[in-house]
Write a protein that holds these residues in place. Structure first.
Motif, short mmCIF file in Angstrom:
data_model
loop_
_atom_site.label_atom_id
_atom_site.label_comp_id
_atom_site.label_asym_id
_atom_site.label_seq_id
_atom_site.Cartn_x
_atom_site.Cartn_y
_atom_site.Cartn_z
N VAL A 32 0.85 -1.19 0.00
CA VAL A 32 0.00 0.00 0.00
C VAL A 32 0.88 1.25 0.00
CG1 VAL A 32 -1.78 1.30 1.25
CG2 VAL A 32 -1.81 -1.21 1.29
N GLU A 33 0.62 2.16 -0.94
CA GLU A 33 1.23 3.48 -0.89
C GLU A 33 0.46 4.28 0.15
OE1 GLU A 33 2.73 7.00 -3.88
OE2 GLU A 33 0.93 5.88 -4.43
N VAL A 34 1.12 4.68 1.23
CA VAL A 34 0.45 5.28 2.37
C VAL A 34 0.11 6.75 2.08
CG1 VAL A 34 0.55 5.73 4.84
CG2 VAL A 34 1.74 3.74 3.90
N HIS A 35 -1.13 7.12 2.38
CA HIS A 35 -1.57 8.51 2.23
C HIS A 35 -1.68 9.21 3.59
CE1 HIS A 35 -2.90 8.79 -2.10
NE2 HIS A 35 -2.61 7.51 -1.97
N ALA A 36 -2.19 8.51 4.60
CA ALA A 36 -2.40 9.13 5.91
C ALA A 36 -2.29 8.09 7.01
CB ALA A 36 -3.75 9.82 5.97
N VAL A 37 -1.86 8.54 8.18
CA VAL A 37 -1.69 7.67 9.35
C VAL A 37 -2.26 8.38 10.58
CG1 VAL A 37 -0.01 6.49 10.83
CG2 VAL A 37 0.46 6.74 8.40
N ALA A 38 -2.97 7.64 11.42
CA ALA A 38 -3.47 8.20 12.68
C ALA A 38 -2.49 7.89 13.81
CB ALA A 38 -4.83 7.61 13.02
N VAL A 39 -2.41 8.81 14.76
CA VAL A 39 -1.62 8.61 15.97
C VAL A 39 -2.59 8.37 17.13
CG1 VAL A 39 -0.01 9.64 17.62
CG2 VAL A 39 0.29 10.02 15.16
N ASN A 40 -2.44 7.24 17.80
CA ASN A 40 -3.32 6.88 18.92
C ASN A 40 -2.56 6.95 20.24
OD1 ASN A 40 -5.74 6.04 17.37
ND2 ASN A 40 -4.36 4.49 16.54
N ARG A 41 -3.30 7.09 21.33
CA ARG A 41 -2.66 7.09 22.66
C ARG A 41 -1.89 5.81 22.90
NH1 ARG A 41 -4.38 10.51 26.73
NH2 ARG A 41 -2.56 9.70 27.81
N MET A 42 -2.39 4.70 22.34
CA MET A 42 -1.71 3.42 22.47
C MET A 42 -0.30 3.51 21.89
SD MET A 42 -1.95 0.20 23.36
CE MET A 42 -1.37 -1.44 22.96
N ASP A 43 -0.15 4.20 20.75
CA ASP A 43 1.16 4.34 20.11
C ASP A 43 2.15 5.02 21.05
OD1 ASP A 43 -0.63 3.63 18.14
OD2 ASP A 43 0.04 5.11 16.69
N VAL A 44 1.66 6.07 21.73
CA VAL A 44 2.51 6.84 22.64
C VAL A 44 3.00 5.96 23.79
CG1 VAL A 44 2.47 8.73 24.32
CG2 VAL A 44 1.45 9.05 22.05
N LYS A 45 2.08 5.14 24.32
CA LYS A 45 2.45 4.28 25.45
C LYS A 45 3.42 3.17 25.02
CE LYS A 45 -1.80 5.15 28.05
NZ LYS A 45 -3.03 4.58 28.62
N VAL A 46 3.19 2.64 23.81
CA VAL A 46 4.11 1.61 23.29
C VAL A 46 5.50 2.21 23.08
CG1 VAL A 46 4.62 0.13 21.31
CG2 VAL A 46 2.31 0.20 22.24
N ARG A 47 5.56 3.41 22.50
CA ARG A 47 6.84 4.09 22.26
C ARG A 47 7.59 4.35 23.56
NH1 ARG A 47 5.68 9.50 21.94
NH2 ARG A 47 6.66 9.58 23.99
N ALA A 48 6.85 4.73 24.60
CA ALA A 48 7.47 5.04 25.89
C ALA A 48 7.96 3.79 26.62
CB ALA A 48 6.48 5.80 26.76
N GLY A 49 7.52 2.61 26.17
CA GLY A 49 7.94 1.36 26.81
C GLY A 49 7.00 0.87 27.88
#
Length: 311
Positions: A32-49
């Motif tokens: 898929v050629e990506v057009h848009a991505v959403a940022v979720n609170r879950m992403d932030v928590k995963v990134r933080a560890g």
């Protein structure tokens, strides 16, 4: 292809630009050629560890798992999609995400994007809408005419929960700040509580269902607003079953999952205008843009869904 990678758990400074080879596809895979991505609170928590014990990541990794885009290539076993189709889906958490010009996903994770829905609106849909649907239907088994209380109605899950609860025939009360009161009313909320001016827990035994997206003290106080036999569903920490029993209510925890049949139904509701994705701020596909998007999500004060525009 241009990507933005993360090399370790930590803050937004871990995001870095990288040029990687465009992946190929086999079998049931779709490029898929990506057009848009959403940022979720879950992403932030995963990134933080916060979830590294239960969701260990292998670095470097590409974040951004709610995507919309255009099919560029299909594997030999793919029958559902063809080159040029516009699609939306939620990628698997441990695989490369959408902060890239291209992403590979299995065809079973994708649904068609309606023509009358923008790529930004489509990317806003998957995780939070399925979470709201599962809280209301799979767990609470909400019925028409019931009174539902939704915490944080202006957030990602809350904004979909308000609209879906109305679709299911419920009467909706939600909390938000005063500046977002009109926003949640426009989503369909019947009653809006400004949490800065009113303590919601004073509404004793008023509701059939409570959706908890905040946890902690908010969750504890939520038991008091449920009618006897009422149901609390939380995505923000496992409820105290003993306290629930003491209060004469049922308390459940939801770990949401990807259910493509639900996503297809929701995209249909979006296409017909019954549900409208609440797109908030849109950020550019740069390291700084991704960092700012994550900072806004981390603040807990985002209005609607945060989007990174890739193409």
């Amino acid at each position: 292809m241009k990507t933005i990678i993360t090399e370790a758990y930590g803050g937004v400074e871990e995001f870095k630009a990288a040029e990687l080879e465009t992946p190929g596809v086999t079998g049931n895979e779709v490029l898929v050629e990506v057009h848009a991505v959403a940022v979720n609170r879950m992403d932030v928590k995963v990134r933080a560890g916060d979830f590294k014990k239960v969701i260990p990541l292998s670095f470097p990794i590409i974040f951004g798992w709610d995507i919309s885009g255009t099919v560029k290539e299909v594997g030999g076993l793919v029958e559902k999609f063809k080159v040029g189709d516009e699609v939306v889906g939620k990628a698997e958490l441990k695989k490369p995400g959408g902060f890239a010009e291209y992403i590979v996903m299995e065809d079973k994770l994708l649904v068609s994007k309606p023509e009358n829905v923008s790529f930004e609106e489509a990317a806003a849909v998957p995780l939070t809408s399925m979470t709201a649907w599962q809280m209301l239907k799979d767990k609470a088994e909400i019925e028409a005419g019931e009174k539902v209380f939704i915490h944080a109605g202006s957030g990602g899950v809350g904004s979909f929960a308000i609209q879906l609860a109305k679709y299911f025939g419920a009467e909706v009360t939600t909390t938000t700040s005063g500046k977002n009161a009109e926003f949640v009313k426009n989503l369909g909320a019947d009653t809006v509580i400004n949490y800065r001016e009113e303590d919601f827990s004073e509404r004793k035994m008023e509701f059939d269902v409570v959706l908890d997206t905040l946890g902690g003290e908010i969750q504890e106080k939520s038991y008091d607003v449920l009618k006897p036999g009422g149901r609390l569903v939380s995505i923000a920490g496992k409820p105290d079953k003993e306290l629930a029993e003491e209060k004469g209510v049922t308390a459940m925890y939801l770990n949401s999952s990807t259910k493509v049949d639900q996503l297809e139904k929701i995209m249909g509701l979006v296409s017909e205008g019954t549900v409208k994705p609440a797109v908030g701020e849109i950020f550019p596909f740069t390291v700084e843009g991704v960092q700012e998007a994550h900072k806004l999500s981390e603040s807990g004060h985002a209005k609607g869904k945060i989007i990174v525009k890739i193409k």
